[in-house]
Every structure is written in C-alpha cells, then in structure tokens.
Design an enzyme around this catalytic site. Structure first.
Site, mmCIF file in Angstrom:
data_model
loop_
_atom_site.group_PDB
_atom_site.id
_atom_site.type_symbol
_atom_site.label_atom_id
_atom_site.label_comp_id
_atom_site.label_asym_id
_atom_site.label_seq_id
_atom_site.Cartn_x
_atom_site.Cartn_y
_atom_site.Cartn_z
ATOM 1 N N CYS A 137 0.822 -1.214 0.000
ATOM 2 C CA CYS A 137 0.000 0.000 0.000
ATOM 3 C C CYS A 137 0.854 1.262 0.000
ATOM 4 C CB CYS A 137 -0.924 -0.018 1.212
ATOM 5 S SG CYS A 137 -1.977 1.438 1.308
ATOM 6 N N CYS A 140 -0.553 4.076 2.131
ATOM 7 C CA CYS A 140 -0.299 3.924 3.570
ATOM 8 C C CYS A 140 1.164 4.193 3.898
ATOM 9 C CB CYS A 140 -0.602 2.498 4.043
ATOM 10 S SG CYS A 140 -2.073 1.759 3.367
ATOM 11 N N ASP A 141 2.082 3.654 3.102
ATOM 12 C CA ASP A 141 3.477 3.586 3.524
ATOM 13 C C ASP A 141 4.441 4.428 2.684
ATOM 14 O OD1 ASP A 141 2.767 1.774 5.513
ATOM 15 O OD2 ASP A 141 2.946 0.068 4.155
#
Ligand code: NAP
Length: 314
Positions: A137, A140-141
């Site tokens: 992701c 997300c990251d």
C-alpha cells in the site's frame, strides 16, 4: 453442531468495515455478534503506521487503531466470536451463518470479509513484510520512503497508480513487470511513461527480496523471463501491486460476484445485496478505493441500512 438462538445482526469480519458496522449496530442496541475471521483486525494490523486516517494528527499504529475500534465496539455491547465462516444460506430468513463448529441464525448479516493482497509467494517477502520494507500500500506507507529508491511490482492500474503516487516522495521508482506490455489503462500507462522518476523493467520477475540480516530491504534479485539473465537492483522498499483477492469464497454460491470475486451490490446501493437484510461492506465489495476510511464508511452505511431494515420488520 450446536445452533444458537436467532441474532439480530451477524457481522462477518473485523477490519475497518466490520468494526464500524459493529459500533453503529451496537449503539443502536442490536447487540451484534461479530465473527472474527482468520485475520482479526484485518489488513491494517499488518501496517506499521497509519497517517491518513482522520482524527490522528500524528498518525497511529495500524494495530492500535484496530484495537481501539474493537474496544469502542465492545463498549456498546458487541460480542466477538473467534471463528471463520465457511457456509451461509440466505434462502430463508432468519439466515444461516455457519463456522466449522457452530451454526447461527440472524435476521440481518453484514459481510465485511475484506480482500487480501495477492503476493509473490517468496519467503523473503513474508519475512520483510510491513516494517521490513515490503508492503502492498503506497498510500499507507509511501511517505516512509522519502528520498529513497523503491520498486513496484505489477503491470496493472494499481501498480501504475502506486508508482505515480510514490514519485511524490521517492527519488526513483522502478516498475517491474513480468511481460512486455502493461495491463493498465492507456492513460495510466502514458503517465507512467512520461514521468522522469519512473523506469520500467520489462519481462522480469522478482526471484528474491534481499535484506535478510538487516531486517530491512536492501534490494531485489531479478530474472528476465526472455533471456534468463539475472541481476540485482538496490532499493529500500518493495511495493507489491499484483492485484487483490476478495475473501468471498464462502458466499460464491449465494451472492452475485463479479469475475474477480468481488460481491456485486444491487444497483443504486453500495452495500445492499439482492437478499433483504444482507449487506456487504469494505474491500470484499470495493475494488476501487480500498482505503481504511472508505471501508469504515461502507460499514457505517451497511449498519444504518440494517438497522432501518430491522425496524421495518417489527
Ligand atoms: P490487475 O489489473 O489484475 O493487474 C495485476 C497485475 O499484476 C498484472 O499486470 C499482472 O500481470 C501482474 N501479476 C499478477 N500476478 C503476478 C505475479 N504472481 N507476479 C508478477 N506479476 C503478477 O490488478 P490491479 O492493478 O490491482 O487492478 C484491479 C482492478 O482495479 C482493475 O480492474 C483496475 O483497472 C482497477 N483499478 C483501477 C484504478 C484506476 O482506475 N485508477 C486503480 C487501481 C485499480 P499480467 O499483466 O501479466 O497479468
């Protein structure tokens, strides 16, 4: 096999969609029963830090976020049961929901079983997943890889989208695809090819992710499928974007699924299925947004629909 008395609502799954549905239905005094599934807390429990969930200015650990949601749901009377739903029957109401050990009947059912990212199946991928530098992701990251070189694996829209998103932070993004043409839509391809931070390596697969000793990715070992040539490429992060597999197998005989296995809601609704009182929310339905917050939003929608539907039955 034992059968319990009829439940108002059974929620299947404990990711953002399921726990939000639990909070809402519990606050509506419906005493929901949540069947946890194989990965309690869902996909976010595998993410180190969540920086884009509203309300947490400094971010929050994925596991901690899910733990808080669970406590919040428990506080209002949600009951949790460890188990994996293997069978459902929506042929007659109250509906049957069965784990391997127990059978339940429920007036309303909210399916929030999520989707699992498809992975390469490498031992190193498993070992370095999450904090080690392998992730699925970019949203997300990605921000953790500022000014670093990273690799994205895949050739679809997701891989292109991840690669383009990562250019905001990373110094270089190498897209590794197993064939000589991308599967992604033309517009995404054009954007990828036009971006000076993105390089595409064709006809190539990742044989191994390197980084055993450091517990942090230091590169990938590649092989060219046409020439057989092997090589190593240094990078700090590996983003796997080779598709998702919705966790919908137990519902295949009952609900409408699309060709990729996602539950298809009835026209005009994001969460209603063709069975009255049966709803689906989060990544088992949504293959477009796939965010914690959108899954939570769908869980809320399903819970409100379920609550209203139950009220109409009285
Ligand atoms: P996808 O379209 O199924 O693409 C998966 C990619 O991963 C393919 O290029 C595939 O290679 C590759 N792949 C699969 N298994 C692999 C393996 N074991 N090793 C190496 N490569 C592998 O999945 P997606 O990109 O997640 O997209 C899913 C759906 O969501 C699509 O309909 C897509 O259009 C949509 N989507 C849309 C957007 C958007 O419009 N902005 C964004 C994201 C997703 P091959 O090409 O060789 O099969």
């Amino acid at each position: 096999m034992s059968t319990s008395s009829t439940e108002n609502v059974i929620i299947i799954g404990t990711g953002c969609a399921g726990l939000t549905a639990a909070i809402y239905t519990a606050r509506a005094n419906l005493a929901p029963l949540v069947i946890e599934g194989n990965q309690p807390g869902g996909q976010l429990t595998t993410t180190s830090e969540v920086e884009n969930y509203p309300g947490f200015e400094k971010g929050i650990d994925g596991f901690a976020l899910m733990d808080q949601m669970r406590r919040q749901a428990t506080r209002f009377g949600t009951r949790f049961l460890q188990g994996y739903v293997k069978k459902v029957d929506f042929g007659e109401s109250p509906y049957l929901v069965a784990t391997g050990e127990k059978e339940f009947r429920a007036k309303a059912v909210i399916i929030s079983t999520g989707a699992s990212p498809r992975l390469l199946g490498l031992e190193s991928e498993n070992r370095l997943f999450g904090g080690g530098g392998v992730t699925t992701c970019a949203t997300c990251d990605g921000a953790f890889y500022r000014d670093m070189d990273v690799v994205v694996v895949g050739g679809g829209d997701s891989a292109c989208e991840e690669a383009l998103f990562l250019t905001r932070f990373c110094s270089k993004v190498t897209l590794i695809h197993r064939r000589d043409e991308l599967r992604a839509s033309q517009i995404m391809q054009d954007r990828v090819f036009a971006h000076d931070k993105i390089e595409v390596i064709w006809d190539t697969v990742v044989d191994d992710i390197l980084g055993a000793e450091e517990k942090a990715v230091r590169g990938v070992r590649l092989s060219n499928r046409k020439t057989g040539e092997t090589s190593e490429l240094a990078c700090k992060g590996v983003f796997i974007a080779i598709g998702h597999i919705p966790n919908t197998r137990p519902f295949a005989g009952s609900l409408d699924l699309d060709d990729d296995g996602y539950i298809v809601p009835v026209p005009g609704s994001q969460v209603r299925t063709r069975f009255p009182g049966v709803y689906a929310a989060g990544d088992c339905v949504d293959h477009v947004y796939r965010q914690a917050i959108t899954a939570a939003g769908m869980g809320c929608q399903a819970a409100i629909d379920a609550e209203r539907w139950l009220a109409e039955q009285e």
